[in-house]
Design a protein around this motif. Sequence first.
Motif, PDB file in Angstrom:
ATOM      1  N   ASP A 409       2.488  10.301   6.742  1.00 30.96           N
ATOM      2  CA  ASP A 409       1.489   9.912   5.693  1.00 30.96           C
ATOM      3  C   ASP A 409       1.985  10.666   4.315  1.00 30.96           C
ATOM      4  OD1 ASP A 409       0.505  12.432   5.855  1.00 30.96           O
ATOM      5  OD2 ASP A 409      -1.598  11.551   6.606  1.00 30.96           O
ATOM      6  N   THR A 410       1.254  10.459   2.984  1.00 28.31           N
ATOM      7  CA  THR A 410       1.753  11.070   1.846  1.00 28.31           C
ATOM      8  C   THR A 410       1.707  12.534   2.119  1.00 28.31           C
ATOM      9  OG1 THR A 410       1.184   8.949   0.503  1.00 28.31           O
ATOM     10  CG2 THR A 410       1.521  11.015  -0.624  1.00 28.31           C
ATOM     11  N   ARG A 424       7.745   6.786  -0.888  1.00 23.45           N
ATOM     12  CA  ARG A 424       7.200   5.640  -1.390  1.00 23.45           C
ATOM     13  C   ARG A 424       6.871   4.851  -0.353  1.00 23.45           C
ATOM     14  NH1 ARG A 424      11.034   6.888  -5.469  1.00 23.45           N
ATOM     15  NH2 ARG A 424      12.911   5.560  -4.491  1.00 23.45           N
ATOM     16  N   THR A 426       5.119   5.808   1.965  1.00 22.38           N
ATOM     17  CA  THR A 426       3.850   6.155   2.622  1.00 22.38           C
ATOM     18  C   THR A 426       2.599   5.682   1.701  1.00 22.38           C
ATOM     19  OG1 THR A 426       3.881   8.317   1.204  1.00 22.38           O
ATOM     20  CG2 THR A 426       4.990   7.924   3.384  1.00 22.38           C
ATOM     21  N   GLY A 427       3.194   4.789   0.497  1.00 15.49           N
ATOM     22  CA  GLY A 427       2.166   4.416  -0.576  1.00 15.49           C
ATOM     23  C   GLY A 427       2.056   5.149  -1.567  1.00 15.49           C
ATOM     24  N   CYS A 428       2.899   6.311  -1.808  1.00 20.66           N
ATOM     25  CA  CYS A 428       2.852   7.038  -2.945  1.00 20.66           C
ATOM     26  C   CYS A 428       3.710   6.276  -4.214  1.00 20.66           C
ATOM     27  CB  CYS A 428       3.340   8.423  -2.817  1.00 20.66           C
ATOM     28  SG  CYS A 428       3.456   9.520  -4.221  1.00 20.66           S
ATOM     29  N   ASN A 429       3.239   5.774  -5.294  1.00 24.39           N
ATOM     30  CA  ASN A 429       4.179   5.294  -6.297  1.00 24.39           C
ATOM     31  C   ASN A 429       4.681   6.400  -7.229  1.00 24.39           C
ATOM     32  OD1 ASN A 429       5.333   3.745  -8.218  1.00 24.39           O
ATOM     33  ND2 ASN A 429       3.280   2.418  -8.507  1.00 24.39           N
ATOM     34  N   VAL A 450       6.839  -0.247  -3.254  1.00 26.07           N
ATOM     35  CA  VAL A 450       6.075   0.712  -2.423  1.00 26.07           C
ATOM     36  C   VAL A 450       5.510  -0.010  -1.336  1.00 26.07           C
ATOM     37  CG1 VAL A 450       3.771   1.996  -2.645  1.00 26.07           C
ATOM     38  CG2 VAL A 450       5.029   1.911  -4.663  1.00 26.07           C
ATOM     39  N   HIS A 452       3.203   1.108   2.782  1.00 32.15           N
ATOM     40  CA  HIS A 452       1.924   1.916   3.058  1.00 32.15           C
ATOM     41  C   HIS A 452       1.910   2.790   4.650  1.00 32.15           C
ATOM     42  CE1 HIS A 452       0.257   0.943  -0.710  1.00 32.15           C
ATOM     43  NE2 HIS A 452       0.589  -0.097  -0.497  1.00 32.15           N
ATOM     44  N   ASP A 458       9.056   0.372   7.185  1.00 33.11           N
ATOM     45  CA  ASP A 458       8.585   0.281   5.619  1.00 33.11           C
ATOM     46  C   ASP A 458       9.735   1.223   5.113  1.00 33.11           C
ATOM     47  OD1 ASP A 458       6.603  -1.108   6.149  1.00 33.11           O
ATOM     48  OD2 ASP A 458       5.108   0.571   5.449  1.00 33.11           O
TER      49      ASP A 458
END
Length: 593
Positions: A409-410, A424, A426-429, A450, A452, A458
């Motif tokens: 994760d982030t 990115r 992991t959902g971090c823009n 992005v 997730h 991913d």
Amino acid sequence: MAADGAPALPEVVRELYARFGENLFTLQATVDQVPTLWLPANRLHEVLRYLKNEAPKPYKMLYDLTAMDERLRKHRHGLPAADFTVIYHLLSIDRDIATRGKGDVRLKVALQGESPSLPTITNVYLNANWYEREAWDMFGIVFEGHPGLRRILLPPTWTGHPLRKDYPARATEFDPFYLDSLKQDMEQEALRFVPEDWGMKRGTADHDFMYLNFGPNHPAAHGAFRVVLQLDGEEVVDCVPDIGYHHRGAEKMGERQSWHSYIPYTDRIDYLGGVMNNLPYVLALEKLAGIKVPERVQTIRVMMAEFFRITSHLLFYGTYAQDVGAMSPVFFMFVDRQKAYDVIEAVTGFRMHPAWFRIGGVAHDLPQGWDKKVREFLDWMPKRLDEYKKAAVENAIFKSRSRDVAAYDTACALEWGVTGPGLRATGCNYDLRKVRPYSGYENFDFEVPVFHKGDCYDRTLAREEEIRQSLRIIEQCLNNMPSGPYKADHPLTCPPPKERTLRDIETLITHFLDVSWGPVMPAGETSQLIEATKGINSYYLTSDASTMSYRTRIRTPSFAHLQQIPAAINGQMVPDLIAYIASIDFVMADVDR
């Protein structure tokens, strides 16, 4: 501005003064305007814990940790006395996004004596482990309490610490190298892996673990890279990444080359990034020299950097597919990569390592017919990406080998210093081209891909979409290329435009001096971060008002990404490790430097 007319203090400096008192710190002015504070070693942990866990917008990432031998530096006015300095560069993603590029803080600790030491910070930032080992290896700085302080880039039998100023910088200053059978046996024995030295057990009460050397010569290792695996059957219980087989001393070379002649060395760091490696170096020097480049230069640099992002991602795409069982895509992707290199060669004269950017500009103007070559590539590539998506990304085997494999994760990514597509996914823009634009990226319309789940799949999707966005940026360069000169009109632009050297003697003399001795850069410290092919890459340069760098620090994304391997893969299977290593997208020159 403050009420008395003085520049307002950066936000993080005000927060630190309010929490710890102004007297604890010495504020240093730097050319790059990154808040830089000196503090005593005995308060370092307290300040770092505050910045990471308590500050309003916390600094979750230790972006870099390095050191400097200060003993020969002349221009140190107003700085604490130091023989060696340890430098901590922290990054706050939240603060960076909120303030449009003011999410850095640099902390410095002054050390004295021939055998300097200070406490480890691995109990604050996990990824300090490798950085502290590197500082010990290169400078001989001891980090007390470190869980495994040993050499990381050099062989365990090495003598001395190469980035000290009293260590030679040229091969001609060493005794001739020899390797007889006795020395070879000794070197091989030194590489033997002893699990107990790493706090690992050889087994449990019920069964023994197997230890397997993966690499340093294995096609799936993606270079001279070794991972020692502790296995329970095919499950990876633990592993130890082992780097340094590709180390060439690029930072030491920066102390012996002129500012200008060092540019070709930067090409060879991420050797798949080409001119993308020149960019942070020349941008940092342009800050130091006060050079403002023409808009045409900015646009040309962006166009060529994005071409190299495409060639790098195509290589990743093909080799990743190969590592998860698809044999055909890599050949098709190499064909398209060569088409991109045809354009690069037409513009720069070279393919993989053009060393084409210059301080203040580029080597020469765009050649006649460049636009036709670029247009042909833009017309060709999107259709090929659609075919790859059907053949590889949407393939059932590709999905089964990639989904839910080595997911993180982030928070985990930030803890280990992961940037670029790996972050990115992991959902971090977070993309520097958007958050803190450089070289005119603020003038381009493009999206930041992005995803997730943060798994291998991913990370692949992120790079596939980045190729499409790079094509979009290149098309805007093609359609909106500014007119004007290809170099800045500045005395430290190196070398000056050739046509001017043929017209006036002053420029000819400058050309002669800049090429033979190199330009003299003003004293100071500067840095530049860019969104490179594999994540954030940066140069942190210290000038002592000389023709050469006093200290060249290269922070590469691959070094940080390999350190995370155990955290992401432990508990999964050996085939998952192969997929994970491929999904990182690294080259060992970028790791070892």
